[in-house]
Design an enzyme around this catalytic site. Structure first.
Site, mmCIF file in Angstrom:
data_model
loop_
_atom_site.group_PDB
_atom_site.id
_atom_site.type_symbol
_atom_site.label_atom_id
_atom_site.label_comp_id
_atom_site.label_asym_id
_atom_site.label_seq_id
_atom_site.Cartn_x
_atom_site.Cartn_y
_atom_site.Cartn_z
ATOM 1 N N GLY A 1 -5.853 -26.562 14.444
ATOM 2 C CA GLY A 1 -6.064 -26.406 13.002
ATOM 3 C C GLY A 1 -6.901 -25.193 12.648
ATOM 4 O O GLY A 1 -6.792 -24.127 13.267
ATOM 5 N N ASP B 1 -10.004 -24.723 13.093
ATOM 6 C CA ASP B 1 -10.924 -24.426 14.204
ATOM 7 C C ASP B 1 -10.279 -23.408 15.153
ATOM 8 O O ASP B 1 -10.886 -22.372 15.493
ATOM 9 C CB ASP B 1 -11.224 -25.756 14.935
ATOM 10 C CG ASP B 1 -12.382 -25.677 15.895
ATOM 11 O OD1 ASP B 1 -13.089 -24.648 15.914
ATOM 12 O OD2 ASP B 1 -12.611 -26.662 16.636
#
Ligand code: AR6
Length: 183
Positions: free
Chosen positions: A41, A43
């Site tokens: 995602g 991150d």
């Protein structure tokens, strides 16, 4: 793309639909996991864009608890800093998920205050892999930021950086009840 903006006290609150890794702000917020060592995602996107020095600094932080936040430099990002938060995994809503999500926004603003940052951009924390309902999360995000803003006088620009038009619409709805419209 700017969806809408409001003024709350000294600060302009803005909803945009964009990739958070492209923003030139004092800090972008990362929806991380408790290891702080990267993931998927937003991150994964932040670590890819920042380069390997980011995970090297993260290794020295020894993780982060759910609802808490830690700050690093931004390395190859346009953003000067990354504030890493760990949102709650949605488990039906009776395990304190709403409080823990609000805490991510509050703790991020505390770090903005401590480091005298003027601008910060948030993704919609916990609404991807961690499955927090997006409508509730948008309301919690806006309410927590509006409440904490009075204690963060140097912060003049808060961006809710949504990844989809639908997420943008939910944040816009949540913002409609706070502050006054910006021109
Ligand atoms: N810019 C802005 N928003 C984004 C971007 C981007 N480049 N990419 C995704 N989003 P998620 P979580 C949105 O899953 O739910 C990771 O593996 C996305 O559409 O990134 O808090 C961590 O390591 C969604 O609205 O984070 C953790 O293990 C929002 O960002 C776990 O996922 C959050 O989605 C954290 O899960």
């Amino acid at each position: 793309m700017s969806v809408s903006a409001r003024r709350v006290g000294q600060a302009r609150l803005e909803v945009i639909v964009a990739d958070i890794t492209t923003l030139r702000v004092d800090a972008i917020v990362n929806a991380a996991n408790s290891s702080l060592l990267g993931g998927g995602g937003v991150d994964g996107a932040i670590h890819r864009a920042a380069g390997p020095d980011l995970v090297a600094e993260c290794r020295m932080l020894h993780g982060c608890k759910t609802g808490d936040a830690k700050i690093t430099k931004g390395y190859r990002l346009q953003a000067k800093h990354v504030i890493h938060v760990v949102g709650p995994v949605w488990n039906g809503g009776s395990l304190g998920e709403a409080d823990l999500l609000a805490s991510c926004y509050r703790r991020s603003l505390e770090l903005c205050r401590k480091h005298r940052l003027a601008s910060v951009a948030f993704p919609s924390i916990s609404t991807g892999v961690y499955r927090f309902p997006a409508d509730q999360a948008a309301g919690i995000a806006v309410a927590a930021v509006v409440e904490a803003l009075t204690a963060t006088p140097d912060l003049t620009n808060v961006i809710f950086c949504c990844f989809s038009p639908e997420s943008g619409r939910l944040h816009e709805e949540a913002m409609a009840t706070s502050g006054s419209p910006c021109s």
